[in-house]
Write a protein that holds these residues in place. Structure first.
Motif, short mmCIF file in Angstrom:
data_model
loop_
_atom_site.label_atom_id
_atom_site.label_comp_id
_atom_site.label_asym_id
_atom_site.label_seq_id
_atom_site.Cartn_x
_atom_site.Cartn_y
_atom_site.Cartn_z
N GLY A 1 0.80 -1.22 0.00
CA GLY A 1 0.00 0.00 0.00
C GLY A 1 0.83 1.27 0.00
O GLY A 1 0.28 2.37 0.01
N GLU B 1 -5.14 4.21 -3.89
CA GLU B 1 -5.69 3.17 -4.76
C GLU B 1 -6.94 3.63 -5.50
O GLU B 1 -7.27 3.09 -6.55
CB GLU B 1 -6.01 1.92 -3.94
CG GLU B 1 -4.81 1.19 -3.38
CD GLU B 1 -4.33 1.74 -2.05
OE1 GLU B 1 -3.42 1.17 -1.45
OE2 GLU B 1 -4.88 2.78 -1.62
N TYR C 1 -7.47 -1.47 -8.81
CA TYR C 1 -8.17 -1.72 -7.56
C TYR C 1 -9.66 -1.58 -7.81
O TYR C 1 -10.27 -0.56 -7.51
CB TYR C 1 -7.71 -0.72 -6.48
CG TYR C 1 -6.22 -0.64 -6.36
CD1 TYR C 1 -5.52 -1.55 -5.57
CD2 TYR C 1 -5.47 0.32 -7.04
CE1 TYR C 1 -4.14 -1.50 -5.46
CE2 TYR C 1 -4.11 0.38 -6.94
CZ TYR C 1 -3.44 -0.53 -6.13
OH TYR C 1 -2.07 -0.48 -6.03
N ASN D 1 -9.86 5.98 0.16
CA ASN D 1 -8.46 5.67 0.41
C ASN D 1 -8.17 5.70 1.90
O ASN D 1 -8.64 6.57 2.63
CB ASN D 1 -7.57 6.69 -0.31
CG ASN D 1 -6.11 6.35 -0.17
OD1 ASN D 1 -5.68 5.26 -0.53
ND2 ASN D 1 -5.32 7.28 0.34
N TYR E 1 -7.30 0.63 1.05
CA TYR E 1 -8.50 1.33 0.63
C TYR E 1 -9.68 0.46 1.00
O TYR E 1 -9.54 -0.72 1.33
CB TYR E 1 -8.49 1.59 -0.88
CG TYR E 1 -8.69 0.35 -1.72
CD1 TYR E 1 -9.92 0.07 -2.33
CD2 TYR E 1 -7.66 -0.57 -1.91
CE1 TYR E 1 -10.10 -1.07 -3.09
CE2 TYR E 1 -7.84 -1.71 -2.68
CZ TYR E 1 -9.07 -1.96 -3.26
OH TYR E 1 -9.25 -3.08 -4.01
#
Length: 308
Positions: A140, A156, A163, A173, A178
Motif C-alpha cells: 500500500g 488506490e 483496484y 483511500n 483502501y
C-alpha cells in the motif's frame, strides 16, 4: 565465463574470505567455434561465482602455444555469448545482474544493534542470497524505503482498473490500503444536504414574499382560515408537471398562467409571477386575503397561493 584456446582462468574473491574458482578452456582447432554449450572443449568454459562478492580479480594462464586473444567476463546466469571474432575489432556487451545488501547482518541483528536503516512504512527483509538485508516499502506504499519518509501512501482510488470496485460503491483511500463502501449512504447524505439547502431557500422566499404576514392575517381571522391555503413549491411543480409548456394557458405582463391538476383531481389555473416587488408585499397579501373570500359565479375562485 572464459573465451579462448588452451587457457585456464581463475576468479579470485578479495576480502576477508579469500576464495577462488576457475575453469579451463581448450580448442580442437585454432578457431573459437559457436556452440550451444560452454563446456570447456570448444573455446569456452564457465563456472558459477560464489555469493557475497564485493571485489574480485580474474587471471588467465596460457599453456601450450599462447593464444593471441582470450577473455574473461561476468555474465548473467544462463546467458550464452555470441561468437567472438578474432579478425575484426568488435565491442561486446554482456548482461550482468548485480545484487546488493546492507551490511552483513540480519534484520534481527541490525535491530538489536540500533543501526537499522529502513525508513518509515517499510520493512526489513533478510537477503536470500547470503548475509545482509534489504528494505521494502510495505504493502500500500511506494517510494524509496531507505529514506526516512520515502515510502508514501498509494491512493488506490485513483486507478479503478488496478483496484476495482463496483459501480454502486464508493472507493475510500486509507493509509496503506483502501475500502469500498456502498454509495447509497453517501447519496443519502448528499440528498439530505441538498434537501436542507433547498428548504432554506424556500423559507427565505416564503419570508420575503409575505408568508409570515399572511399567516398572521389568517390567524387573526379564524372564520376565514379554511378559505386560504398556502401551497408548497413541490405541490405546484407537480400540478403543472414542472411548469411544462404543454400546460401553458397564456402569458401576461405580470406572469404566466398554467393549467394544473391537484392531487385530489381539482383542475386549477396557476399563475406564476414574473417579478415580485418586495415593496408591494403587504398589498399583495391583502389582495390574496380578500380575493380568497369572494365566491361569485363570474369570478374564478382563489384557492390559495405559493410563496416559496
Amino acid at each position: 565465463m572464459v573465451a579462448g584456446c588452451n587457457i585456464s582462468a581463475s576468479f579470485k574473491l578479495l576480502g576477508p574470505f579469500y576464495r577462488s574458482v576457475g575453469c579451463t578452456s581448450n580448442c580442437y582447432t585454432n578457431a573459437i567455434n559457436r556452440s550451444i554449450t560452454c563446456n570447456g572443449s570448444n573455446g569456452c568454459c564457465q563456472t558459477n561465482i560464489p555469493i557475497e562478492v564485493g571485489a574480485y580479480q580474474s587471471y588467465i594462464f596460457h599453456f601450450g602455444s599462447e593464444a593471441p586473444c582470450s577473455h574473461t567476463f561476468i555474465a548473467e546466469k544462463d546467458y550464452f555469448p555470441p561468437t567472438l571474432s578474432r579478425t575484426t575489432e568488435t565491442t561486446y556487451h554482456f548482461p550482468v545482474a548485480l545484487n546488493w545488501v546492507i551490511t552483513l547482518a540480519s534484520c534481527h541483528q541490525t535491530l538489536q544493534r540500533g543501526n537499522y536503516l529502513c525508513g518509515q512504512n517499510s520493512r526489513c527483509i533478510d537477503s536470500t542470497k547470503g548475509r545482509g538485508y534489504n528494505c521494502r516499502c510495505m504493502k500500500g506504499y511506494s517510494g524509496n524505503p531507505y529514506l526516512p519518509n520515502g515510502c508514501q501512501d498509494i491512493n488506490e482510488c485513483r486507478n479503478q482498473s488496478n483496484y476495482p470496485y463496483r459501480e454502486d460503491q464508493i472507493c475510500i483511500n486509507t493509509p496503506g490500503s483502501y475500502k469500498c463502501t456502498s454509495s447509497h449512504g453517501h447519496i443519502s447524505i448528499i440528498s439530505e444536504l441538498r434537501r436542507r439547502k433547498e428548504n432554506k431557500i424556500k423559507q427565505e422566499f416564503f419570508k420575503r414574499n409575505g408568508g409570515y404576514l399572511l399567516k398572521q392575517r389568517i390567524s387573526a381571522n379564524k372564520s376565514h382560515v379554511m378559505k386560504i391555503k398556502i401551497y408548497s413549491a413541490n405541490v405546484i411543480a407537480k400540478a403543472t408537471d414542472g411548469f411544462s409548456q404543454s400546460r401553458l394557458l397564456g402569458k401576461g405582463g405580470q406572469g404566466t398562467v398554467y393549467k394544473g391538476f391537484l392531487t385530489d383531481g381539482t383542475i386549477v389555473a396557476i399563475k406564476r409571477s414574473n417579478v415580485v416587488d418586495e415593496d408591494e408585499v403587504e398589498r399583495f397579501v391583502n389582495e390574496v386575503f380578500i380575493l380568497a373570500q369572494i365566491n361569485h359565479r363570474n369570478i374564478v375562485k382563489l384557492l390559495g397561493c405559493c410563496l416559496e
